[in-house]
Design an enzyme around this catalytic site. Structure first.
Site: not given
Ligand code: EPU
Length: 326
Positions: A155, A226, A321
């Site tokens: 990012r 995010s 972010e």
């Molecule tokens: N998780 C939780 N609770 C929550 C949310 C997530 O425990 O409320 C845990 C999930 O269980 C999982 C881990 O966190 O083990 C990762 O969650 P998820 O796959 O939903 O991805 P994220 O880290 O929340 C990132 C990106 C997103 C992207 C997703 C999928 C960043 C800042 N965000 O989110 O990007 O869509 O992975 O690749 O890296 C964005 O940048 O706006 C965005 C939505």
């Protein structure tokens, strides 16, 4: 003063918004901007305005797409910065070109994709960028950055740091593959294709379905995806976290271990909780939402409260972010 478009749907005004449809039109307008603050924006899908902006906002309406190179394996496409990112993804998938499908439905425009290094479901846009064509906002001079010169990381790019506010991205050249290699490594994506192998179209549709299930639609609920980045901690910090929280999710990356901020925010009890008119989303705790009528201050207050609690509980700093303009 004029309302600033932003997907948080917060009330924020700018003195002027200048939209331009060609590089020449942008260069023509620059001399009159030099005596007051100005800033370049995209669709407002990764911005939080805390208060009004006493200056001019620039916005690209350059939306043309042209194939500028092709060989047996790949195709290079030059795309105007003002094109909607997801329209571009649909354009590539319709032609059977591969590389962008995992980034389906990300809000925002082509120009912002190159500034922000957007990423999702195991893909990052920097792996498909060939070069980024810019205009120096102080001089009107063109400058093309090779992908290397953009210094992409998670990012992040030179446009977010060293050159913040100095260049307008006018075109991005992407390289797409003519051979489809599905990337199904993220989460349970592969489980959707156990009986039928994916095509670019069905993979795009699967990504769209996952995003729709997890992330609030900015047309309906104000948000900017995010809100925080996932922090990277040292191996020793990770080991101590693991002792205390054996189920902590993590990914090993260059330079350390990435811990999902959404998980930490949930552990702090913030999931679904609100402060003033802003709230932490009840499905994805990484997303802050406008409950209706939130001000930029409300969202910033919630951001600060969440950061403070994560720091207190885990001794880890989480950084926005979203670009905050105050
Ligand atoms: N998780 C939780 N609770 C929550 C949310 C997530 O425990 O409320 C845990 C999930 O269980 C999982 C881990 O966190 O083990 C990762 O969650 P998820 O796959 O939903 O991805 P994220 O880290 O929340 C990132 C990106 C997103 C992207 C997703 C999928 C960043 C800042 N965000 O989110 O990007 O869509 O992975 O690749 O890296 C964005 O940048 O706006 C965005 C939505």
């Amino acid at each position: 003063m004029i309302q600033i478009p932003n997907t948080f749907h917060v009330h924020a005004l700018a003195r002027r918004i200048v939209e331009y449809e060609s590089v020449d039109a942008l260069v023509d307008v620059l001399p009159m901007l030099q005596s007051e603050p100005y800033m370049h924006i995209g669709r407002g899908s990764n911005l939080l305005f805390v208060g009004n902006y006493e200056g001019t906002l620039l916005h690209s309406r350059i939306c043309d797409v042209e194939v500028v190179g092709e060989d047996t394996d790949s195709v290079c496409v030059r795309v105007g910065a003002g094109m909607l990112w997801d329209d571009f993804v649909a354009y590539t998938v319709d032609r059977g070109w591969s590389g962008a499908e995992n980034l389906s439905l990300i809000p925002g425009e082509v120009g912002a994709s190159a500034v922000q290094n957007i990423g999702a479901y195991g893909a990052e846009v920097c792996h498909m960028i060939d070069s980024v064509e810019c205009i120096d906002l102080r001089t009107g001079e063109p400058r093309t950055f090779t992908v290397r010169e953009c210094q992409y990381s998670y990012r992040s790019s030179v446009f977010k740091h060293q050159f913040w506010g100095m260049y307008a991205v006018v075109y991005v050249v992407y390289r797409l593959s003519k051979h489809f290699t599905p990337h199904l490594g993220y989460g349970n994506l592969a489980s959707r294709f156990t009986t039928t192998p994916p095509t670019p179209t069905t993979l795009r549709q699967a990504i769209i379905d996952i995003r729709r299930a997890k992330l609030p639609d900015p047309e309906v609920t104000g948000n900017a995806g995010s809100f925080f980045m996932n922090p990277v901690v040292t191996e020793s910090k990770f080991q101590s976290l693991l002792r205390q929280y054996p189920s902590v999710p993590y990914y090993r990356v260059d330079g350390g271990v990435k811990i999902p901020a959404g998980w930490m925010i949930e552990q702090c009890g913030w999931k679904g909780r609100s402060l003033h008119r802003a709230a932490v989303h009840d499905v994805s705790a990484l997303v802050l939402i406008n409950l209706g009528g939130a001000t930029g201050e409300d969202i910033l207050s919630l951001c600060r409260a969440v950061q403070a609690d994560v720091k207190r509980k885990f001794d880890i700093d989480i950084e926005p972010e979203v670009n905050i303009v105050s």
